[in-house]
Write an enzyme that holds these catalytic residues in place. Structure first.
Site, short mmCIF file in Angstrom:
data_model
loop_
_atom_site.label_atom_id
_atom_site.label_comp_id
_atom_site.label_asym_id
_atom_site.label_seq_id
_atom_site.Cartn_x
_atom_site.Cartn_y
_atom_site.Cartn_z
N HIS A 87 0.79 -1.24 0.00
CA HIS A 87 0.00 0.00 0.00
C HIS A 87 0.82 1.29 0.00
CE1 HIS A 87 0.97 -0.05 4.31
NE2 HIS A 87 0.70 1.25 4.30
C1 UD1 Z 1 -1.83 5.98 5.52
C2 UD1 Z 1 -0.50 6.48 6.06
C3 UD1 Z 1 0.52 5.36 6.00
C4 UD1 Z 1 0.03 4.10 6.66
C5 UD1 Z 1 -1.33 3.72 6.12
C6 UD1 Z 1 -1.88 2.58 6.90
C7 UD1 Z 1 -0.11 8.86 5.69
C8 UD1 Z 1 0.67 9.85 4.91
N1 UD1 Z 1 0.00 7.59 5.28
O1 UD1 Z 1 -1.63 5.68 4.16
O2 UD1 Z 1 1.70 5.78 6.66
O3 UD1 Z 1 0.95 3.08 6.41
O4 UD1 Z 1 -2.23 4.83 6.24
O5 UD1 Z 1 -2.86 1.89 6.24
O6 UD1 Z 1 -0.77 9.21 6.62
N2 UD1 Z 1 -9.03 5.19 1.27
C9 UD1 Z 1 -10.30 4.66 1.20
N3 UD1 Z 1 -10.91 4.36 2.39
C10 UD1 Z 1 -10.35 4.56 3.60
C11 UD1 Z 1 -9.07 5.11 3.65
C12 UD1 Z 1 -8.42 5.42 2.47
O7 UD1 Z 1 -10.86 4.46 0.14
O8 UD1 Z 1 -10.97 4.24 4.64
C13 UD1 Z 1 -8.32 5.46 -0.01
C14 UD1 Z 1 -8.59 6.87 -0.57
O9 UD1 Z 1 -8.63 6.75 -1.96
C15 UD1 Z 1 -7.33 7.60 -0.15
C16 UD1 Z 1 -6.27 6.53 -0.21
O10 UD1 Z 1 -6.92 5.34 0.21
O11 UD1 Z 1 -7.04 8.69 -0.99
C17 UD1 Z 1 -5.07 6.78 0.69
O12 UD1 Z 1 -5.49 6.98 2.04
P1 UD1 Z 1 -4.61 7.87 3.05
O13 UD1 Z 1 -5.19 7.80 4.39
O14 UD1 Z 1 -4.34 9.21 2.48
O15 UD1 Z 1 -3.20 7.13 3.03
P2 UD1 Z 1 -2.87 5.60 3.19
O16 UD1 Z 1 -2.32 5.09 1.91
O17 UD1 Z 1 -4.01 4.88 3.79
N1 UDP Z 2 -3.88 -5.25 8.96
C1 UDP Z 2 -5.14 -5.77 9.08
N2 UDP Z 2 -5.82 -6.12 7.93
C2 UDP Z 2 -5.26 -6.00 6.70
C3 UDP Z 2 -3.94 -5.47 6.60
C4 UDP Z 2 -3.29 -5.08 7.76
O1 UDP Z 2 -5.67 -5.93 10.17
O2 UDP Z 2 -5.94 -6.33 5.71
C5 UDP Z 2 -3.18 -4.85 10.20
C6 UDP Z 2 -1.82 -5.48 10.39
O3 UDP Z 2 -1.94 -6.75 10.99
C7 UDP Z 2 -1.11 -4.47 11.25
C8 UDP Z 2 -1.67 -3.16 10.75
O4 UDP Z 2 -2.90 -3.47 10.12
O5 UDP Z 2 -1.47 -4.62 12.60
C9 UDP Z 2 -0.71 -2.57 9.75
O6 UDP Z 2 -1.34 -1.55 9.05
P1 UDP Z 2 -0.88 -1.05 7.63
O7 UDP Z 2 -0.15 -2.12 6.91
O8 UDP Z 2 -2.08 -0.48 6.97
O9 UDP Z 2 0.05 0.20 7.98
P2 UDP Z 2 1.60 0.38 8.36
O10 UDP Z 2 1.91 -0.50 9.51
O11 UDP Z 2 2.40 0.08 7.15
O12 UDP Z 2 1.68 1.82 8.69
#
Ligand code: UD1
Ligand code: UDP
Length: 401
Positions: free
Chosen positions: A221
């Site tokens: 992601h």
């Molecule tokens: C964010 C964090 C990242 C973390 C990740 C965990 C930042 C800069 N990044 O990245 O460090 O590893 O969360 O998962 O804060 N979206 C949905 N539904 C949701 C959430 C997001 O559709 O509930 C989609 C939207 O299109 C959005 C995109 O995901 O634009 C990215 O979401 P965003 O929260 O900006 O960043 P993440 O990639 O989730």
């Molecule tokens: N996780 C989850 N379901 C998923 C993917 C991740 O419950 O489908 C959990 C995972 O076990 C861990 C946390 O989400 O506890 C990690 O989140 P993510 O990979 O989104 O973010 P990061 O740690 O890279 O910031």
């Protein structure tokens, strides 16, 4: 907390203190859940949960609150998605109102997301001490939005709760030595608490009709891995040739990318919507190996002793590499194939206690409670005895290492 010098102080301070926890993204719910549990066992402190709304789909949000029994947040700022500046700016605007209204003694932020950044900036400018859980992590790659968030958070935080010794060293290299506490990793606390029980709560592997060690688990992601279609296609073409079933719970960012580019994944890659935390622990625990660019998943692979290939060029979690459980392969299909072969050939691996003893959250809450109690005691002494020279008599446990 009831005994010892801090306990004595606590007896003299009868007020209930507010501490605000700011969170908004999936991994923060896991981290905050452990801290919140520890707060609920602690009298004298009221935790106010503030959800920025960064993640909002049920499977990225609500499901974690249910499974991990996190109390309903007092505030959901409902910010949602947007560019970095729009998202962070909107969070700051809405959070400022909440913190002004609630006037907590301290604010806690977690990890390295835009919710973390908004939390530290707003609290610091309101002159509320803000404390960082998972401080000191560095990838040394400023092209990552998370690296920027972490650096700012650590330099504004009053207390820096480090998960590992490496994190403490990283902070020292930036001149940050005051208020640093190596407490262990709150995600380790969560894995220890829930990995064993996860299967009885929801036998997910059976539902999926897959057998233990019959599959690879993939998560992907990071912004850097979901930007170039060419790299993405090349990586997945490589996975198509591995000959293993690959289970792939897809993050919404990645779903959007796949859809926007009309990408078809190879037949051995089975996509799933994002799974719940307990389901994820089972998928991780029983995987032959894990391929991921997630920080949290790299650690969980290590905690559960499952070989991991990290789809990045660097990692913050260097201990997992040093112990032989993790290898950096980027999105390069040849490196993935070679890394997997080396892992499965039974390379030398070791374990370490570098992520603490499973009580990181308890330690954080203990320190937080000592801080607010001490501050309040100092304030009341100041109010009652303006010339109080006796401050050095106050028996408070030294909070610095
Ligand atoms: C964010 C964090 C990242 C973390 C990740 C965990 C930042 C800069 N990044 O990245 O460090 O590893 O969360 O998962 O804060 N979206 C949905 N539904 C949701 C959430 C997001 O559709 O509930 C989609 C939207 O299109 C959005 C995109 O995901 O634009 C990215 O979401 P965003 O929260 O900006 O960043 P993440 O990639 O989730
Ligand atoms: N996780 C989850 N379901 C998923 C993917 C991740 O419950 O489908 C959990 C995972 O076990 C861990 C946390 O989400 O506890 C990690 O989140 P993510 O990979 O989104 O973010 P990061 O740690 O890279 O910031």
């Amino acid at each position: 907390m009831a005994n010892g010098p801090a306990g004595k102080l606590r007896e003299q301070v009868t007020e209930t203190f507010k501490i605000a926890s700011v969170m908004g993204a999936r991994p923060q719910f896991v981290k905050a859940a452990m801290v919140s549990r520890a707060f609920s066992a602690q009298s004298g402190v009221k935790e106010i949960l503030v959800h920025t709304g960064q993640h909002y789909d049920r499977e990225m949000d609500q499901v974690f609150f249910e499974e991990l029994r996190i109390p309903k947040p007092a505030y959901n700022l409902g910010v949602g998605s947007g560019s970095h500046a729009t998202q962070t700016g909107e969070m700051m605007r809405r959070l400022e109102e909440v913190l002004e209204r609630e006037a907590p003694r301290r604010v806690l932020v977690y990890g390295d997301t835009n919710s973390t950044l908004a939390g530290v900036l707003v609290a610091a400018k309101l002159k509320i001490p803000v404390d960082h859980v998972e401080a000191g992590l560095r990838s040394f790659n400023r092209a990552m939005p998370e690296e920027i968030n972490r650096v700012v958070a650590d330099h504004l935080a009053s207390l820096l709760f480090c998960p590992t010794g490496t994190a403490v060293t990283n902070l020292a290299h930036e001149g940050l030595i005051q208020g640093v506490h190596q407490v262990g990793d709150v995600m380790y606390d969560a894995t220890l608490m829930l990995a064993q029980a996860s299967q009885s709560v929801d036998p997910f592997l059976e539902k999926m009709k897959v057998a233990p060690r019959d599959y690879l688990l993939l998560t992907l992601h990071r912004a850097e891995n979901t930007e170039r279609k060419q790299d993405f296609d090349r990586f997945f073409n490589g996975l198509g040739k591995l000959g293993h079933l690959i289970l792939f719970p897809v993050h919404p960012r990645t779903s959007a990318f796949i859809k926007a580019h009309d990408i078809t994944l190879p037949a051995n890659v089975r996509t799933l919507p994002p799974v719940s935390y307990l389901q994820m622990l089972q998928l991780e625990k029983n995987a032959l190996a894990i391929l991921t660019d997630s920080g949290g998943v790299q650690k969980e692979a290590f905690f559960l002793q499952v070989p991991c290939l990290t789809l990045r060029r660097e990692t913050e979690w260097v201990e997992t590499i040093e112990a032989g459980w993790n290898r950096l392969v980027g999105l390069d299909p040849d490196a993935v194939e070679e890394g997997l072969r080396k892992h499965l050939d039974g390379s030398v691996r070791s374990s370490c206690n570098c992520f603490g003893n499973g009580k990181a959250a308890e330690r954080i809450v203990e320190i937080e409670t000592q801080m607010v109690t001490r501050e309040s005691f100092d304030e009341s002494r100041e109010a009652n005895a303006p010339n109080a020279d006796g401050r050095s008599d106050v028996a408070v446990q030294c909070l610095r290492p």
